[in-house]
Design a protein around this motif. Sequence first.
Motif, PDB file in Angstrom:
ATOM      1  N   PHE A 141       4.818  -3.802  -6.226  1.00  0.00           N
ATOM      2  CA  PHE A 141       4.020  -3.146  -5.318  1.00  0.00           C
ATOM      3  C   PHE A 141       2.402  -2.842  -5.844  1.00  0.00           C
ATOM      4  N   TRP A 142       2.494  -2.841  -7.227  1.00  0.00           N
ATOM      5  CA  TRP A 142       1.132  -2.446  -7.829  1.00  0.00           C
ATOM      6  C   TRP A 142       0.678  -3.114  -8.817  1.00  0.00           C
ATOM      7  N   HIS A 143       1.503  -4.408  -9.439  1.00  0.00           N
ATOM      8  CA  HIS A 143       1.219  -5.149 -10.762  1.00  0.00           C
ATOM      9  C   HIS A 143       0.823  -6.627  -9.889  1.00  0.00           C
ATOM     10  N   SER A 177      -4.081   0.661  -8.897  1.00  0.00           N
ATOM     11  CA  SER A 177      -3.694   1.995  -8.156  1.00  0.00           C
ATOM     12  C   SER A 177      -4.527   2.525  -6.933  1.00  0.00           C
ATOM     13  N   ASP A 178      -4.132   3.431  -5.856  1.00  0.00           N
ATOM     14  CA  ASP A 178      -5.031   3.935  -5.181  1.00  0.00           C
ATOM     15  C   ASP A 178      -5.933   4.938  -5.899  1.00  0.00           C
ATOM     16  N   GLY A 179      -7.157   5.296  -5.585  1.00  0.00           N
ATOM     17  CA  GLY A 179      -8.281   5.689  -5.223  1.00  0.00           C
ATOM     18  C   GLY A 179      -8.122   6.277  -3.616  1.00  0.00           C
ATOM     19  N   LEU A 205      -9.157   0.378  -9.642  1.00  0.00           N
ATOM     20  CA  LEU A 205      -8.887   1.541  -8.723  1.00  0.00           C
ATOM     21  C   LEU A 205      -9.305   1.139  -7.284  1.00  0.00           C
ATOM     22  N   LEU A 206      -8.435   1.294  -6.297  1.00  0.00           N
ATOM     23  CA  LEU A 206      -8.488   0.782  -4.941  1.00  0.00           C
ATOM     24  C   LEU A 206      -9.499   1.715  -4.299  1.00  0.00           C
ATOM     25  N   GLY A 207     -10.478   1.523  -4.262  1.00  0.00           N
ATOM     26  CA  GLY A 207     -11.931   2.178  -3.627  1.00  0.00           C
ATOM     27  C   GLY A 207     -12.980   1.661  -4.113  1.00  0.00           C
ATOM     28  N   ILE A 251     -13.612  -2.628  -3.283  1.00  0.00           N
ATOM     29  CA  ILE A 251     -14.194  -1.867  -2.013  1.00  0.00           C
ATOM     30  C   ILE A 251     -13.502  -2.305  -1.040  1.00  0.00           C
ATOM     31  N   LYS A 252     -13.361  -1.283   0.081  1.00  0.00           N
ATOM     32  CA  LYS A 252     -12.378  -1.591   1.078  1.00  0.00           C
ATOM     33  C   LYS A 252     -12.722  -1.103   2.428  1.00  0.00           C
ATOM     34  N   HIS A 253     -12.421  -1.422   3.657  1.00  0.00           N
ATOM     35  CA  HIS A 253     -11.479  -2.409   4.056  1.00  0.00           C
ATOM     36  C   HIS A 253     -12.256  -3.546   4.732  1.00  0.00           C
ATOM     37  N   ALA A 278      -3.404   0.194  15.871  1.00  0.00           N
ATOM     38  CA  ALA A 278      -2.961  -1.247  15.665  1.00  0.00           C
ATOM     39  C   ALA A 278      -3.846  -1.867  14.980  1.00  0.00           C
ATOM     40  N   ARG A 279      -4.094  -1.017  13.836  1.00  0.00           N
ATOM     41  CA  ARG A 279      -5.250  -1.498  12.686  1.00  0.00           C
ATOM     42  C   ARG A 279      -4.748  -2.787  12.125  1.00  0.00           C
ATOM     43  N   MET A 280      -3.419  -3.149  12.295  1.00  0.00           N
ATOM     44  CA  MET A 280      -2.855  -4.560  11.506  1.00  0.00           C
ATOM     45  C   MET A 280      -2.957  -5.647  12.402  1.00  0.00           C
ATOM     46  N   VAL A 339     -12.628  -7.290  -3.985  1.00  0.00           N
ATOM     47  CA  VAL A 339     -12.864  -6.682  -2.713  1.00  0.00           C
ATOM     48  C   VAL A 339     -11.372  -6.613  -2.026  1.00  0.00           C
ATOM     49  N   MET A 340     -11.131  -5.672  -1.020  1.00  0.00           N
ATOM     50  CA  MET A 340      -9.849  -5.709  -0.420  1.00  0.00           C
ATOM     51  C   MET A 340     -10.317  -6.121   1.051  1.00  0.00           C
ATOM     52  N   CYS A 341      -9.543  -7.214   1.612  1.00  0.00           N
ATOM     53  CA  CYS A 341      -9.776  -7.494   2.913  1.00  0.00           C
ATOM     54  C   CYS A 341      -9.057  -6.518   3.794  1.00  0.00           C
ATOM     55  N   SER A 342      -9.419  -6.434   5.115  1.00  0.00           N
ATOM     56  CA  SER A 342      -8.937  -5.488   5.934  1.00  0.00           C
ATOM     57  C   SER A 342      -7.887  -6.007   6.623  1.00  0.00           C
ATOM     58  N   TYR A 343      -6.760  -5.394   7.350  1.00  0.00           N
ATOM     59  CA  TYR A 343      -5.959  -5.853   8.341  1.00  0.00           C
ATOM     60  C   TYR A 343      -6.168  -6.314   9.439  1.00  0.00           C
ATOM     61  N   ASN A 344      -7.397  -6.018  10.175  1.00  0.00           N
ATOM     62  CA  ASN A 344      -7.635  -6.290  11.595  1.00  0.00           C
ATOM     63  C   ASN A 344      -8.256  -7.692  11.492  1.00  0.00           C
ATOM     64  N   ASP A 400      -5.322  -6.042   1.976  1.00  0.00           N
ATOM     65  CA  ASP A 400      -4.868  -4.783   2.042  1.00  0.00           C
ATOM     66  C   ASP A 400      -3.217  -5.083   2.245  1.00  0.00           C
ATOM     67  N   TRP A 401      -2.551  -4.040   1.690  1.00  0.00           N
ATOM     68  CA  TRP A 401      -1.132  -4.112   1.891  1.00  0.00           C
ATOM     69  C   TRP A 401      -0.280  -4.555   2.977  1.00  0.00           C
ATOM     70  N   GLY A 402       0.017  -5.809   2.908  1.00  0.00           N
ATOM     71  CA  GLY A 402       0.756  -6.476   4.151  1.00  0.00           C
ATOM     72  C   GLY A 402      -0.033  -6.968   5.225  1.00  0.00           C
ATOM     73  N   SER A 442      -4.946  11.519  10.029  1.00  0.00           N
ATOM     74  CA  SER A 442      -4.334  10.801   8.587  1.00  0.00           C
ATOM     75  C   SER A 442      -4.476   9.197   8.851  1.00  0.00           C
ATOM     76  N   GLU A 443      -4.516   8.756   7.799  1.00  0.00           N
ATOM     77  CA  GLU A 443      -4.438   7.043   7.959  1.00  0.00           C
ATOM     78  C   GLU A 443      -3.060   6.860   8.749  1.00  0.00           C
ATOM     79  N   GLY A 444      -3.269   5.763   9.446  1.00  0.00           N
ATOM     80  CA  GLY A 444      -2.072   5.463  10.320  1.00  0.00           C
ATOM     81  C   GLY A 444      -2.276   5.753  12.056  1.00  0.00           C
TER      82      GLY A 444
HETATM   83  C1  BGC Z   1      -4.370   1.167   2.490  1.00  0.00           C
HETATM   84  C2  BGC Z   1      -5.206   0.653   1.349  1.00  0.00           C
HETATM   85  C3  BGC Z   1      -4.384   1.211   0.478  1.00  0.00           C
HETATM   86  C4  BGC Z   1      -3.208   0.274   0.180  1.00  0.00           C
HETATM   87  C5  BGC Z   1      -2.500   0.771  -0.960  1.00  0.00           C
HETATM   88  C6  BGC Z   1      -2.948   0.428   2.617  1.00  0.00           C
HETATM   89  O1  BGC Z   1      -2.000   1.077   3.649  1.00  0.00           O
HETATM   90  O2  BGC Z   1      -5.125   0.751   4.042  1.00  0.00           O
HETATM   91  O3  BGC Z   1      -6.397   1.549   1.793  1.00  0.00           O
HETATM   92  O4  BGC Z   1      -5.502   0.778  -0.825  1.00  0.00           O
HETATM   93  O5  BGC Z   1      -2.244   0.654   1.168  1.00  0.00           O
HETATM   94  O6  BGC Z   1      -1.809   1.779  -0.972  1.00  0.00           O
END
Ligand code: BGC
Length: 751
Positions: free
Chosen positions: A24-26, A41-43, A104-106, A151-153, A162-164, A195-200, A231-233, A415-417
């Motif tokens: 998940f993190w490595h 790791s998140d930020g 750091l994820l941010g 830097i994200k997303h 429906a962010r994904m 750079v973290m690409c976004s889901y959308n 981004d995760w998934g 919240s996120e989500g």
């Molecule tokens: C978030 C990201 C976060 C990642 C890892 C995703 O759901 O959109 O911002 O860094 O999960 O936790």
Amino acid sequence: MNIKELVSQMTLEEKAAMCSGNDFWHTEPVARLGIPRTMVSDGPHGLRKQPEECDGDHLGLNGAIEAVCFPAACATACSFDRDMMYDMGQILGKECQAEKVSVLLGPAVNIKRSPLCGRNFEYLSEDPYVAGELSAAYINGVQSQNIGTSIKHFAANNQETARMSASSNANERTLREIYLPAFETAVKKAQPWTVMCSYNQINGEYASQNHWLLTEVLRDEWGFEGYVMSDWGAVRDRVKGIAAGMDLEMPGSNGVNDQAIIQAVQSGALSEEDLNASVERILNIVFRYEKGKEVGGSVFDREKDYEKALEIAKKCIVLLKNEGVLPLKKEEKVAFIGGFAETPRYQGGGSSHIHAHKVTSALSMASEYGDIRYAKGFPADADRTEPVLFEEAMKTAKDADKVVVFAGLPDIFESEGYDRIHMQLPECQNVLIEKLLELGKPMIVVLHNGSPVELPWADRVQGIVEAYLCGEAVGEAEMEILYGRVNPSGKLAETFPKRLEDNPSYLNFAGKSKDVDYSEGVFVGYRYYDSKDMEVLFPFGYGLSYTTFAYGNLQIEKKSESGRDGINVSVDVTNTGEMAGKEIVQLYVADHTQSAIRPIQELRQFASVWLEAGETKKVVMELDERAFSWYDETQHDWYAADGVYEIRVGRSSRDIELTAEVILTDGKEKKPVIDANVMLGDLLDYSGTKKYVEQNLVQYLDGFTGGKAIDECDEMEKSMIYYMPLSSLRSFSNMTNEKIDEIVKELNALL
Ligand code: BGC
């Protein structure tokens, strides 16, 4: 370490595996080649490091180490303070060194298109200049410690619904002017390691496989040197992703995509060079961290960093209203009402959720500040009316000189989500505030929220303090502000509209369809409200102080005659009150050239200045040519027409104190796009083709000119000619298709 050499020693299987997480993190290790496993790791506003014994998750659900929770981005943006952002980044970088986290994820820099986005608390601003400047400073701070950022997303991830899968559909101008510049500035000024690409999707293509975004724009144009992680998934078509420049899939796919990559290389569907390039970019960063990793020595001193979180929080809080009620005095009898006094909301929910090692509430600090009585009134974690609590609150308030209500949004509201569906505070809070108002006592409301809320009682309370989500030291910071130990200096990095319906994205936000049309274009936030001259609750850039500031002596100095090599704008700011304080000076530019439909003004610089009572300082701000430019889709480039621009300096977007004109000259000319349907006006506007029209086309225009030269025509005749497509001359003269083709060829040769 020669990375290219190392990549050449890797097998195809090892290279494919390197392109996704080991867990998940490595990142993936290769022991036989000495490639280590590194942790991300998140930020962004603290360290959410999940130890090996915890199940990894990307929603902040499972355990993480105790850490320091700094104010979230909704709050830090209000500091408008690059140095503070750098400092915060530096501390986070040190914490990462101590905890062996390599990246750091941010920061998270998506633009606040609608106040409803559930993740606005984690984002900086509705304005790309603010988001870009502050995130670049943060990145430079973290990376000064040899720790990477992500830097994200990237990009146009402005809603959680429906962010994904949703597609953010925006024209190129809108993307370039609003949704991309924060990333662009950060890349150009701070070169984030990742750079973290976004889901959308963006205009129908997933960010994780978007070649235009990840290669043409990010790397070829902006010069990004690091790697892109998903981004995760967020991965859909892994092979297409590698070819597009999406290097690291997180958290991975249980080997499924490794196989897909291997097969694609073997079949020739994916070039091995593209795969090598991704692996090389990942390894560059893995070894950059390894090289700068501190072995022993660094400790994560949570108590010391709490003090930093406090210092930062004090720079973020925004005073929105003060009719002589603040600061509070020790000798006053004050009633604290509302669950947020006891359990403040200080961060948002989801992947950024920090396991804070301690949190101070305003109430926990009360004993230092004199006569304070508390009644809960309403809970901080739900919208629940409890009559007994109401009664107790009324009783407590009745005996007080002043009433301070600690209100805000419970965690479940944003919240996120998911996105909010309205902009209101919980009803129980509004009802109690109305009841308390009946007592006729001076009343102050302190807000804890990640995004704007409607305040139906705003004109009837005497004080409003916006604390946003101010981190673990929130209570201590609030008390210092409320009692005047600290002079508030934050300003809003977003507009508070009067009603949700006023927001420009209102008709096209979220929704059920997969297509989200950004039809408001570049008119986002104040760019819309100001252009419409619409009343808002609190404007962009707004915030009060316990002192007052005067502005004078605006001076403009062009570095060269044309104004295109930079302009220095200076202004004298004086603290005209009795308390030392900080003012955030804002510079907006208004385009008067009429070269395009543009927002009435756009923030192009800001600076903060600390002033003792009575003191004056000169503030100098620099503008480059880009500050005057808009993105011209026909040229795929930035463009600032020759002509007049207005420089506007003030306290907020609605409180401009000083203005001056600046004239740009010697700009590059906008070349027309020439095909059979080109408007004659576009040809007349361009010096290279003007003569051609006047000499070679005028004979086809007799029906409009009556045989005169174009210059001698009246306004009506001129406009008929101006808006005439070349191909229409078939209908109004003896123009043939062959002739049109010939003219198009000749005109193109003149460009
Ligand atoms: C978030 C990201 C976060 C990642 C890892 C995703 O759901 O959109 O911002 O860094 O999960 O936790």
